[in-house]
Write a protein that holds these residues in place. Structure first.
Motif, PDB file in Angstrom:
ATOM      1  N   ALA A   1     118.461  52.732  -0.108  1.00  0.00           N
ATOM      2  CA  ALA A   1     117.142  52.828  -0.511  1.00  0.00           C
ATOM      3  C   ALA A   1     116.562  53.264   0.787  1.00  0.00           C
ATOM      4  O   ALA A   1     115.957  53.961   0.197  1.00  0.00           O
ATOM      5  CB  ALA A   1     116.854  51.648  -1.695  1.00  0.00           C
ATOM      6  N   LEU A   2     116.265  52.685   1.649  1.00  0.00           N
ATOM      7  CA  LEU A   2     115.345  53.075   2.277  1.00  0.00           C
ATOM      8  C   LEU A   2     115.696  54.213   3.301  1.00  0.00           C
ATOM      9  O   LEU A   2     114.811  54.795   3.726  1.00  0.00           O
ATOM     10  CB  LEU A   2     115.287  51.471   3.525  1.00  0.00           C
ATOM     11  N   PHE A   3     117.248  54.405   3.555  1.00  0.00           N
ATOM     12  CA  PHE A   3     118.179  55.721   3.522  1.00  0.00           C
ATOM     13  C   PHE A   3     117.268  56.780   2.730  1.00  0.00           C
ATOM     14  O   PHE A   3     116.274  57.907   3.681  1.00  0.00           O
ATOM     15  CB  PHE A   3     119.239  55.846   3.482  1.00  0.00           C
ATOM     16  N   TYR A   4     117.449  57.296   1.255  1.00  0.00           N
ATOM     17  CA  TYR A   4     116.673  57.696   0.893  1.00  0.00           C
ATOM     18  C   TYR A   4     115.149  58.382   0.581  1.00  0.00           C
ATOM     19  O   TYR A   4     114.691  59.770   0.636  1.00  0.00           O
ATOM     20  CB  TYR A   4     116.968  58.211  -0.504  1.00  0.00           C
ATOM     21  N   LEU A   5     114.758  57.249   1.053  1.00  0.00           N
ATOM     22  CA  LEU A   5     113.309  56.492   0.636  1.00  0.00           C
ATOM     23  C   LEU A   5     112.771  57.480   2.318  1.00  0.00           C
ATOM     24  O   LEU A   5     112.186  58.136   2.222  1.00  0.00           O
ATOM     25  CB  LEU A   5     112.384  55.528   1.489  1.00  0.00           C
ATOM     26  N   ASN A   6     113.817  57.039   3.389  1.00  0.00           N
ATOM     27  CA  ASN A   6     113.009  57.916   5.104  1.00  0.00           C
ATOM     28  C   ASN A   6     113.096  59.044   4.630  1.00  0.00           C
ATOM     29  O   ASN A   6     112.329  60.223   5.239  1.00  0.00           O
ATOM     30  CB  ASN A   6     114.446  57.786   6.191  1.00  0.00           C
ATOM     31  N   GLU A   7     114.497  59.677   3.934  1.00  0.00           N
ATOM     32  CA  GLU A   7     114.828  61.687   3.451  1.00  0.00           C
ATOM     33  C   GLU A   7     113.502  62.114   2.862  1.00  0.00           C
ATOM     34  O   GLU A   7     113.050  62.601   3.395  1.00  0.00           O
ATOM     35  CB  GLU A   7     116.202  61.270   2.502  1.00  0.00           C
ATOM     36  N   GLU A   8     113.003  61.325   2.220  1.00  0.00           N
ATOM     37  CA  GLU A   8     111.951  61.685   1.513  1.00  0.00           C
ATOM     38  C   GLU A   8     110.566  61.509   2.312  1.00  0.00           C
ATOM     39  O   GLU A   8     109.773  62.995   1.422  1.00  0.00           O
ATOM     40  CB  GLU A   8     111.932  61.038   0.233  1.00  0.00           C
ATOM     41  N   MET A   9     110.408  60.939   3.002  1.00  0.00           N
ATOM     42  CA  MET A   9     108.905  61.158   3.536  1.00  0.00           C
ATOM     43  C   MET A   9     109.116  62.299   5.116  1.00  0.00           C
ATOM     44  O   MET A   9     108.250  62.788   5.390  1.00  0.00           O
ATOM     45  CB  MET A   9     109.307  59.754   4.439  1.00  0.00           C
ATOM     46  N   LYS A  10     110.288  62.874   5.520  1.00  0.00           N
ATOM     47  CA  LYS A  10     110.321  63.511   5.792  1.00  0.00           C
ATOM     48  C   LYS A  10     110.366  65.195   5.561  1.00  0.00           C
ATOM     49  O   LYS A  10     109.417  65.375   6.078  1.00  0.00           O
ATOM     50  CB  LYS A  10     111.932  64.100   6.445  1.00  0.00           C
ATOM     51  N   VAL A  11     110.516  65.090   3.864  1.00  0.00           N
ATOM     52  CA  VAL A  11     110.521  66.172   3.491  1.00  0.00           C
ATOM     53  C   VAL A  11     109.067  66.210   3.289  1.00  0.00           C
ATOM     54  O   VAL A  11     108.428  67.431   3.058  1.00  0.00           O
ATOM     55  CB  VAL A  11     111.100  65.659   2.096  1.00  0.00           C
ATOM     56  N   ALA A  12     108.529  65.408   2.795  1.00  0.00           N
ATOM     57  CA  ALA A  12     106.979  65.207   2.444  1.00  0.00           C
ATOM     58  C   ALA A  12     106.055  65.590   4.337  1.00  0.00           C
ATOM     59  O   ALA A  12     104.762  66.577   3.756  1.00  0.00           O
ATOM     60  CB  ALA A  12     106.083  63.609   2.535  1.00  0.00           C
ATOM     61  N   ASN A  13     106.584  65.345   5.416  1.00  0.00           N
ATOM     62  CA  ASN A  13     105.927  65.615   6.610  1.00  0.00           C
ATOM     63  C   ASN A  13     106.575  67.202   6.319  1.00  0.00           C
ATOM     64  O   ASN A  13     105.853  67.853   7.141  1.00  0.00           O
ATOM     65  CB  ASN A  13     106.431  64.645   6.917  1.00  0.00           C
ATOM     66  N   ALA A  14     107.408  67.910   6.346  1.00  0.00           N
ATOM     67  CA  ALA A  14     107.768  68.948   7.078  1.00  0.00           C
ATOM     68  C   ALA A  14     107.386  69.457   6.002  1.00  0.00           C
ATOM     69  O   ALA A  14     107.025  70.903   6.394  1.00  0.00           O
ATOM     70  CB  ALA A  14     109.298  69.312   6.454  1.00  0.00           C
ATOM     71  N   LEU A  15     106.560  69.546   4.566  1.00  0.00           N
ATOM     72  CA  LEU A  15     105.773  70.301   3.370  1.00  0.00           C
ATOM     73  C   LEU A  15     104.240  70.050   4.029  1.00  0.00           C
ATOM     74  O   LEU A  15     103.310  70.367   3.692  1.00  0.00           O
ATOM     75  CB  LEU A  15     106.219  69.933   2.231  1.00  0.00           C
ATOM     76  N   ASN A  16     103.644  68.916   5.302  1.00  0.00           N
ATOM     77  CA  ASN A  16     101.946  68.699   5.477  1.00  0.00           C
ATOM     78  C   ASN A  16     101.683  68.400   3.675  1.00  0.00           C
ATOM     79  O   ASN A  16     100.579  68.788   4.102  1.00  0.00           O
ATOM     80  CB  ASN A  16     102.081  69.546   5.777  1.00  0.00           C
ATOM     81  N   SER A  17     102.450  68.060   3.488  1.00  0.00           N
ATOM     82  CA  SER A  17     101.670  67.012   1.974  1.00  0.00           C
ATOM     83  C   SER A  17     101.569  65.778   1.857  1.00  0.00           C
ATOM     84  O   SER A  17     102.019  64.733   1.873  1.00  0.00           O
ATOM     85  CB  SER A  17     102.588  67.807   0.687  1.00  0.00           C
ATOM     86  N   ASP A  18     100.276  66.110   1.892  1.00  0.00           N
ATOM     87  CA  ASP A  18      99.212  64.413   1.372  1.00  0.00           C
ATOM     88  C   ASP A  18      99.742  63.569  -0.080  1.00  0.00           C
ATOM     89  O   ASP A  18      99.946  62.660  -0.455  1.00  0.00           O
ATOM     90  CB  ASP A  18      97.973  64.480   1.317  1.00  0.00           C
ATOM     91  N   VAL A  19     100.255  64.317  -1.280  1.00  0.00           N
ATOM     92  CA  VAL A  19     100.434  64.671  -2.556  1.00  0.00           C
ATOM     93  C   VAL A  19     101.640  63.597  -2.337  1.00  0.00           C
ATOM     94  O   VAL A  19     101.904  62.130  -2.575  1.00  0.00           O
ATOM     95  CB  VAL A  19     100.489  65.481  -3.597  1.00  0.00           C
TER      96      VAL A  19
END
Length: 237
Positions: free
Chosen positions: A82-100
């Motif tokens: 669960a934390l692995f995929y959470l970390n992956e989605e956090m990486k995507v959010a930061n890569a897209l610079n999306s506050d949402v």
């Protein structure tokens, strides 16, 4: 050489993430982990081969990572995955610079920390989610869900009167946001309707030491929630 992902394929990816999300709500997604992994791998391949569509594909990939984090947490208590995929989605959010997406990722982290009974960590994550989502005018269901969960975290963790007042303010704001946007929906992030809100409200009341008021709220919640949403019905019981 780069390739182009057709609009039909992009539509297929988005629809698939929503369909599996519905399966999770009816407690049937845990049998689809291999399929979810295949979708994720296919999208990741497309990102490498279609760099000009990277932004749109990453946005879709975020949804699959979020769903996998949910399934591993809610259905298997597999915190490592669960934390692995959470970390992956956090990486995507930061890569897209999306506050949402940052807000939605921190919301998911808060839910996982709740499941682990790590309430202080849940509060930290959810306070961060509030900061990211507060200025955003879109996605009222997500905002309402974040406010409600943050209210619960403060009600559990903080015992001083100021924090209790803040928890009550947040849960009221969550309800106001939801009632002012009835009829709109943003199921991509969270299916947060009146029934789910009432569950969160009851949880907060229990944490604030008001169980009799919570029982009344739960009676209302059981009437509001679709019987097919077995996970939520079981939680009410």
């Amino acid at each position: 050489n780069s390739t182009h992902v057709s609009p039909e394929t992009l539509h297929l990816y988005r629809n698939a993430s929503l369909i599996y999300g519905e399966q999770h709500l009816t407690n049937t997604a845990q049998g689809s982990l291999s399929e979810l992994a295949q979708w994720t791998s296919r999208i990741q391949t497309d990102i490498k081969q279609s760099p000009e569509q990277r932004v749109e594909l990453l946005d879709i990939l975020w949804a699959f990572h979020d769903l996998l984090a949910k399934v591993y947490s809610d259905d298997f208590n597999n915190w490592e995955q669960a934390l692995f995929y959470l970390n992956e989605e956090m990486k995507v959010a930061n890569a897209l610079n999306s506050d949402v997406l940052r807000a939605a990722s921190l919301y998911r982290s808060g839910q996982i920390r709740f499941a682990q009974r790590q309430y202080h960590m849940a509060q930290i994550d959810l306070d961060g989610a509030v900061l990211f989502i507060e200025p955003v005018q879109k996605y009222p269901q997500l905002k309402s869900a974040i406010f409600a969960s943050t209210s619960l975290a403060h009600a559990i963790v903080s015992k001083d009167e100021k924090s209790r007042t803040y928890a009550q303010k947040l849960i009221a704001q969550s309800g106001d946001i939801l009632s002012s946007t009835q009829g709109t929906s943003d199921p991509r992030f969270v299916k947060f309707d009146q029934g789910k809100y009432l569950i969160e409200y009851a949880d907060t009341l229990i944490a604030l030491g008001r169980p009799s008021a919570a029982i009344e709220i739960l009676d209302d919640a059981s009437e509001q929630i679709d019987p097919s949403l077995r996970r939520r019905q079981a939680y009410i019981t």
